[in-house]
Design a protein around this motif. Structure first.
Motif, short mmCIF file in Angstrom:
data_model
loop_
_atom_site.label_atom_id
_atom_site.label_comp_id
_atom_site.label_asym_id
_atom_site.label_seq_id
_atom_site.Cartn_x
_atom_site.Cartn_y
_atom_site.Cartn_z
N VAL A 135 0.94 -1.27 0.17
CA VAL A 135 0.07 -0.03 -0.05
C VAL A 135 0.97 1.31 -0.01
O VAL A 135 1.87 1.18 0.73
N THR A 136 0.43 2.30 -0.57
CA THR A 136 1.30 3.44 -0.86
C THR A 136 0.60 4.73 -0.54
O THR A 136 -0.77 4.51 -0.83
N LEU B 191 -1.73 4.48 2.60
CA LEU B 191 -0.65 3.81 3.74
C LEU B 191 -0.42 5.19 4.80
O LEU B 191 -0.17 4.81 5.92
N PHE C 289 5.27 8.31 4.95
CA PHE C 289 5.88 7.98 3.85
C PHE C 289 5.16 8.89 2.75
O PHE C 289 4.18 8.75 2.44
#
Lengths: 380, 172
Positions: free
Chosen positions: A225-226, A230, A237
């Motif tokens: 996951v980004t 996330l 991040f």
């Protein structure tokens, strides 16, 4: 799958049944389908079914000149096309060893952040619509249109701008556009209390979204996951800060996070990110008039441009998460290989298939929209 | 040098056959033999914090009859992206899945299997995804000629509407 080729699964007498969620369904994002197996209204298993928007971009790009692909790349993601243009252009520049002028970098950042504001406004509307609240959808789309007006003024196009080209940008900003953008931002910001009244402070919405599609931090990390999804799990991040590109290391902005990891947390992160993008845009509006110079670096004849051999992986923080372009050149006039890693390739397939089971049917659309899954990015 | 960077250095020392090149800020390119790549990924994940598999890319190299597989890994700790390149021959076109190390690999391996025909041993899902009704060869291979396919499969039709010849766009 074409309807004539669909063969319904013949179950023995059972409490389970199969339901096709999409591709034509108001609760699905884009042309995409989810094959759900349900017991009552509880999802037992969920399979993503893509391909309805497959246009073979990666293959076509191997047959087009480097510069021709500028017209193709924004079409990979409709709601947020600017990061596609920018990442492709930056990958080609990395291969060619080109340093683009500072002014072009600032203009690109302006386009990227304006596109993020557009995408998040779209997202608010989309998420609300999955709960049957369409006013938010109309508001989001209407407010987004004001930024599309600015895009049209700058680039001549509202969605597919083809404005960011390898070497810089296609043309400089029109006179007075920064003032007009500033007014639009003031307006968008002034609208947020109204969105709050209708959506973000709405007890019905909060109850419907809390605890739905919850991702733990461990799951988010191990499932790839980004982006905002996330950050909704508590991990601050952001490619813009941790792997900076363009002028992002000169900008002052925060990385909003939430800890719950559910659909509501994902929406709250995006609300805060909208404000951060407006904050970034105001810095750009204040700085750009002082950044002179050209908007493009010197390029070889783009119709006979042999980009030096090599391979690069360029990344961008798009509104949906980490966008990557892996571009390979053999030293010829066309790319040898372009691989697009859209953030939704993880969120719409891998993550959705794992988050779906156990949820209720009425929450499936909400989970998908809360992940901001964009099917065209998956199909490419 | 912080602890994570020391760990990365230790990984490189442990695998002396790697060709490591720092290609730019926060970018490292590693050339690795196919049989050593899973070990490299395991060491990078376990010792140097390369938890995020950003993507797996495949490149077709018909001159040498090889596929190049590129594993892009990001470390949240050291903020560095490693692209680990390896090559496998067309024949038999099989490679080992890294699903057990990085769960997102299943998506990329399924995609590569569909588009290039590489078979990943141990990958739990290599069902067709995008090309569910495609009967032809893996289309991302260089040997697949899209123009020839279109000419063989479809009939060209003349399409010259009146408005296309009208410079006013039909507005008189």
């Amino acid at each position: 799958m074409r309807p004539e080729n669909y063969k319904p699964v013949q179950h023995s007498a059972s409490h389970e049944y199969e339901l096709y969620f999409g591709p034509n369904h108001p609760g699905i994002e884009g042309n995409y389908a989810l094959k759900c197996v349900l017991s009552g209204d509880v999802v037992q298993s969920l399979r993503a079914d893509g391909g309805y928007l497959h246009r073979g971009f990666e293959k076509i790009m191997e047959e087009r000149l480097w510069i021709q692909n500028v017209a193709l790349v924004p079409r990979i993601c409709v709601p947020d096309p600017v990061p596609m243009e920018e990442t492709y252009a930056r990958a080609v520049e990395m291969l060619g060893g080109l340093e683009i002028p500072k002014r072009a970098q600032w203009i690109r950042a302006l386009m990227l952040e304006a596109s993020r504001v557009c995408a998040h406004l779209f997202y608010f509307g989309g998420h609300a619509a999955t709960m049957g609240m369409y006013s938010n959808m109309f508001w989001g789309v209407t407010d987004r249109d004001l930024i599309l007006d600015i895009f049209e003024e700058i680039t001549g196009a509202r969605i597919y701008h083809m404005y960011i080209t390898p070497g810089g940008v296609r043309r400089d900003l029109p006179e007075g556009v920064l003032d007009r953008l500033s007014k639009v931002l003031d307006y968008v910001e002034s609208r947020l209390p109204e969105f709050d009244n209708l959506f973000f402070d709405n007890a019905v919405v909060i109850n419907r979204a809390t605890g739905v599609g919850t991702l733990t931090t461990e799951q988010a990390l191990s499932w790839g996951v980004t982006g905002p999804n996330l950050r909704a799990c508590g991990l601050p991040f952001d490619v813009r800060r941790d792997d900076p590109y363009l002028i992002y290391d000169e900008l002052d902005f925060d990385i909003p996070t939430e800890t719950a990891g559910d659909a509501w947390a994902r929406t709250l992160v995006r609300r805060e990110e909208l404000l951060q993008s407006i904050r970034i845009l105001r810095q750009i509006i204040a700085t750009l008039p002082k950044v002179g110079g050209p908007i493009r670096c010197a390029l070889p004849n783009p119709l006979a441009w042999n980009v030096p051999a090599g391979s690069v992986y360029a990344r961008t923080e798009s509104s949906k998460g980490e966008l990557g372009f892996f571009v390979v050149s053999k030293g010829g006039a066309k790319p040898w290989r372009v691989h697009v890693r859209g953030p939704s390739s993880m969120h719409a397939v891998h993550v959705l298939e794992r988050l779906g089971p156990g949820s209720r049917l009425e929450d499936v659309a909400q989970i998908m929209f809360s992940l901001d899954a964009c099917p065209p990015e998956v199909d490419r | 040098m912080n602890r994570e960077l020391e760990s990365l250095d230790a990984v490189f020392r442990e695998m002396p056959d790697l060709k490591v090149e720092h290609t730019g800020p926060r970018r490292t390119r590693i050339q690795v033999e196919a049989d050593a790549l899973p070990t490299l990924l395991e060491l990078l994940k376990g010792r140097a914090g390369y938890l995020h598999l950003s993507a797996i890319s495949c490149v077709d190299w018909p001159d040498t009859e090889e596929f190049e597989l590129v594993y892009h890994l990001w470390s949240y700790q050291v903020s560095n992206l490693i692209s680990a390149h390896t090559r496998i021959p067309y024949d038999p076109g099989r490679y080992v899945s890294v699903y057990d190390l990085h769960a997102p690999a299943v998506y990329f391996e399924r995609d590569i299997h569909e588009m290039f025909g590489v078979w990943f041993e141990g990958c739990p899902d290599q069902e067709p995804f995008i090309l569910t009704e495609w009967q032809g060869p893996p289309p991302m291979r260089k040997s697949f000629d899209t123009v020839a396919y279109v000419n063989d499969t479809f009939e060209w039709r003349e399409y010259q509407p009146e408005w296309a010849n009208d410079p006013s766009g039909g507005k008189g």
